[in-house]
Design a protein around this motif. Structure first.
Motif, PDB file in Angstrom:
ATOM      1  N   ILE A   1       0.936  -1.384   0.049  1.00  0.00           N
ATOM      2  CA  ILE A   1      -0.123  -0.061   0.134  1.00  0.00           C
ATOM      3  C   ILE A   1       0.866   1.152   0.006  1.00  0.00           C
ATOM      4  O   ILE A   1       1.729   1.362   1.129  1.00  0.00           O
ATOM      5  N   LYS A   2       0.780   2.118  -0.950  1.00  0.00           N
ATOM      6  CA  LYS A   2       1.485   3.387  -1.151  1.00  0.00           C
ATOM      7  C   LYS A   2       0.703   4.181  -0.193  1.00  0.00           C
ATOM      8  O   LYS A   2      -0.528   4.166  -0.005  1.00  0.00           O
ATOM      9  N   ARG A   3       1.606   4.988   0.751  1.00  0.00           N
ATOM     10  CA  ARG A   3       1.244   5.939   1.526  1.00  0.00           C
ATOM     11  C   ARG A   3       0.630   7.401   0.707  1.00  0.00           C
ATOM     12  O   ARG A   3       0.795   7.457  -0.223  1.00  0.00           O
ATOM     13  N   GLY A   4      -0.270   8.038   1.519  1.00  0.00           N
ATOM     14  CA  GLY A   4      -0.919   9.172   0.928  1.00  0.00           C
ATOM     15  C   GLY A   4       0.329  10.382   0.743  1.00  0.00           C
ATOM     16  O   GLY A   4       1.223  10.186   1.284  1.00  0.00           O
ATOM     17  N   TYR A   5      -0.283  11.495   0.487  1.00  0.00           N
ATOM     18  CA  TYR A   5       0.515  12.681   0.126  1.00  0.00           C
ATOM     19  C   TYR A   5       0.532  13.666   1.209  1.00  0.00           C
ATOM     20  O   TYR A   5       1.176  14.739   1.212  1.00  0.00           O
ATOM     21  N   ILE A   6      -0.465  13.360   2.305  1.00  0.00           N
ATOM     22  CA  ILE A   6      -0.700  14.400   3.364  1.00  0.00           C
ATOM     23  C   ILE A   6       0.569  14.739   4.023  1.00  0.00           C
ATOM     24  O   ILE A   6       1.115  15.817   4.412  1.00  0.00           O
ATOM     25  N   ALA A   7       1.149  13.858   4.690  1.00  0.00           N
ATOM     26  CA  ALA A   7       2.218  14.063   5.263  1.00  0.00           C
ATOM     27  C   ALA A   7       3.583  14.406   4.561  1.00  0.00           C
ATOM     28  O   ALA A   7       4.204  15.453   5.221  1.00  0.00           O
ATOM     29  N   ARG A   8       3.802  13.997   3.307  1.00  0.00           N
ATOM     30  CA  ARG A   8       4.627  14.627   2.401  1.00  0.00           C
ATOM     31  C   ARG A   8       4.515  16.241   2.160  1.00  0.00           C
ATOM     32  O   ARG A   8       5.232  17.000   2.456  1.00  0.00           O
ATOM     33  N   ARG A   9       3.279  16.387   2.294  1.00  0.00           N
ATOM     34  CA  ARG A   9       2.746  17.861   1.909  1.00  0.00           C
ATOM     35  C   ARG A   9       3.004  18.825   3.252  1.00  0.00           C
ATOM     36  O   ARG A   9       3.674  19.837   3.207  1.00  0.00           O
ATOM     37  N   ARG A  10       2.843  18.214   4.471  1.00  0.00           N
ATOM     38  CA  ARG A  10       3.200  18.878   5.661  1.00  0.00           C
ATOM     39  C   ARG A  10       4.720  18.962   5.852  1.00  0.00           C
ATOM     40  O   ARG A  10       4.921  20.062   6.128  1.00  0.00           O
TER      41      ARG A  10
ATOM     42  N   ALA B   1       7.063  19.181   3.643  1.00  0.00           N
ATOM     43  CA  ALA B   1       7.269  20.164   2.557  1.00  0.00           C
ATOM     44  C   ALA B   1       6.991  21.560   3.127  1.00  0.00           C
ATOM     45  O   ALA B   1       7.929  22.418   2.879  1.00  0.00           O
ATOM     46  N   LYS B   2       5.934  21.683   3.619  1.00  0.00           N
ATOM     47  CA  LYS B   2       5.509  23.160   4.218  1.00  0.00           C
ATOM     48  C   LYS B   2       6.375  23.605   5.299  1.00  0.00           C
ATOM     49  O   LYS B   2       6.952  24.778   5.213  1.00  0.00           O
ATOM     50  N   ILE B   3       6.799  22.476   6.201  1.00  0.00           N
ATOM     51  CA  ILE B   3       7.870  22.752   7.217  1.00  0.00           C
ATOM     52  C   ILE B   3       9.335  22.974   6.666  1.00  0.00           C
ATOM     53  O   ILE B   3      10.034  23.858   7.162  1.00  0.00           O
ATOM     54  N   ARG B   4       9.814  22.411   5.545  1.00  0.00           N
ATOM     55  CA  ARG B   4      10.995  22.666   4.884  1.00  0.00           C
ATOM     56  C   ARG B   4      10.964  23.906   4.316  1.00  0.00           C
ATOM     57  O   ARG B   4      12.009  24.706   4.102  1.00  0.00           O
ATOM     58  N   LEU B   5       9.875  24.706   3.769  1.00  0.00           N
ATOM     59  CA  LEU B   5       9.880  25.980   3.397  1.00  0.00           C
ATOM     60  C   LEU B   5      10.324  26.998   4.384  1.00  0.00           C
ATOM     61  O   LEU B   5      11.008  27.814   4.057  1.00  0.00           O
ATOM     62  N   PHE B   6       9.943  26.545   5.597  1.00  0.00           N
ATOM     63  CA  PHE B   6      10.062  27.582   6.896  1.00  0.00           C
ATOM     64  C   PHE B   6      11.696  27.735   6.932  1.00  0.00           C
ATOM     65  O   PHE B   6      12.371  28.603   7.252  1.00  0.00           O
TER      66      PHE B   6
ATOM     67  N   HIS C   1      19.638  21.361   9.906  1.00  0.00           N
ATOM     68  CA  HIS C   1      18.558  22.067  10.315  1.00  0.00           C
ATOM     69  C   HIS C   1      17.620  22.372   9.335  1.00  0.00           C
ATOM     70  O   HIS C   1      16.536  22.796   9.395  1.00  0.00           O
ATOM     71  N   SER C   2      18.250  22.261   7.907  1.00  0.00           N
ATOM     72  CA  SER C   2      17.336  22.519   6.644  1.00  0.00           C
ATOM     73  C   SER C   2      16.768  21.253   5.800  1.00  0.00           C
ATOM     74  O   SER C   2      16.193  21.437   4.802  1.00  0.00           O
ATOM     75  N   ARG C   3      17.394  20.146   6.450  1.00  0.00           N
ATOM     76  CA  ARG C   3      17.278  18.670   5.368  1.00  0.00           C
ATOM     77  C   ARG C   3      16.674  17.746   6.361  1.00  0.00           C
ATOM     78  O   ARG C   3      15.709  17.043   5.790  1.00  0.00           O
ATOM     79  N   LEU C   4      16.860  17.638   7.691  1.00  0.00           N
ATOM     80  CA  LEU C   4      16.151  16.352   8.368  1.00  0.00           C
ATOM     81  C   LEU C   4      14.844  16.971   8.995  1.00  0.00           C
ATOM     82  O   LEU C   4      14.810  17.981   9.673  1.00  0.00           O
ATOM     83  N   THR C   5      13.850  16.430   8.992  1.00  0.00           N
ATOM     84  CA  THR C   5      12.585  16.618   9.378  1.00  0.00           C
ATOM     85  C   THR C   5      12.543  17.178  10.642  1.00  0.00           C
ATOM     86  O   THR C   5      11.799  17.930  11.269  1.00  0.00           O
ATOM     87  N   ARG C   6      13.069  16.066  11.643  1.00  0.00           N
ATOM     88  CA  ARG C   6      12.850  16.148  13.078  1.00  0.00           C
ATOM     89  C   ARG C   6      13.883  17.536  13.394  1.00  0.00           C
ATOM     90  O   ARG C   6      13.332  18.173  14.479  1.00  0.00           O
ATOM     91  N   THR C   7      15.139  17.676  12.889  1.00  0.00           N
ATOM     92  CA  THR C   7      15.717  18.951  13.336  1.00  0.00           C
ATOM     93  C   THR C   7      15.145  20.000  12.973  1.00  0.00           C
ATOM     94  O   THR C   7      15.317  21.137  13.709  1.00  0.00           O
TER      95      THR C   7
ATOM     96  N   GLN D   1      12.421  21.114  15.457  1.00  0.00           N
ATOM     97  CA  GLN D   1      13.211  21.415  16.569  1.00  0.00           C
ATOM     98  C   GLN D   1      13.646  22.764  16.361  1.00  0.00           C
ATOM     99  O   GLN D   1      13.581  23.882  17.264  1.00  0.00           O
ATOM    100  N   GLN D   2      14.328  23.194  15.350  1.00  0.00           N
ATOM    101  CA  GLN D   2      14.832  24.544  14.982  1.00  0.00           C
ATOM    102  C   GLN D   2      13.847  25.595  14.743  1.00  0.00           C
ATOM    103  O   GLN D   2      13.950  26.789  15.231  1.00  0.00           O
ATOM    104  N   LYS D   3      12.788  25.168  14.274  1.00  0.00           N
ATOM    105  CA  LYS D   3      11.596  26.125  14.136  1.00  0.00           C
ATOM    106  C   LYS D   3      10.967  26.494  15.506  1.00  0.00           C
ATOM    107  O   LYS D   3      10.688  27.804  15.511  1.00  0.00           O
ATOM    108  N   ILE D   4      10.900  25.525  16.240  1.00  0.00           N
ATOM    109  CA  ILE D   4      10.315  26.046  17.700  1.00  0.00           C
ATOM    110  C   ILE D   4      11.171  26.823  18.319  1.00  0.00           C
ATOM    111  O   ILE D   4      10.976  27.994  18.690  1.00  0.00           O
TER     112      ILE D   4
END
Length: 117
Positions: free
Chosen positions: A4-13, A15-20, A28-34, A37-40
């Protein structure tokens, strides 16, 4: 069992965080978890520093007014000047007074002389 292929919602979320975080350095600009943290951390810093900026500007205005007032007479200080302003009910805030002090000292001297009388 089929894959089962996953949906696009998590990827979209993400990507939005990466724009910030596109201007951050390294992971800090590549890994989602960091990125999260850096955004907060950056939002906390910006909120704190907005208050600090107000405080710093107020200190700067007070210093400028005090310097110009003391040039006029050594016995006259900033605190007495502000006290007399309130007594005469002149509604000039420190920002405006500092601008007057820089641009037109004679006008500030006139204001202080009128207050004393």
């Amino acid at each position: 069992m089929t894959r089962i292929k996953r949906g696009y919602i998590a990827r979209r979320r993400r990507a939005k965080i990466r724009l910030f975080a596109s201007s951050f350095r390294g992971a800090h600009s590549r890994l989602t978890r960091t990125i999260i943290q850096q955004k907060i951390r950056s939002l906390v810093s910006s909120h704190r520093d907005r208050d600090r900026q107000k405080r710093d500007f107020r200190r700067l205005w007070i210093t400028r007014i005090n310097a110009v007032i003391r040039e006029n007479g050594v016995t006259y200080s900033y605190s007495r000047f502000i006290h007399n302003l309130y007594k005469t009910q002149l509604l000039l805030n420190r920002k405006i007074l500092a601008q007057i002090a820089i641009l037109n000292r004679n006008c500030l001297y006139m204001i202080s002389n009128e207050i004393i009388k």
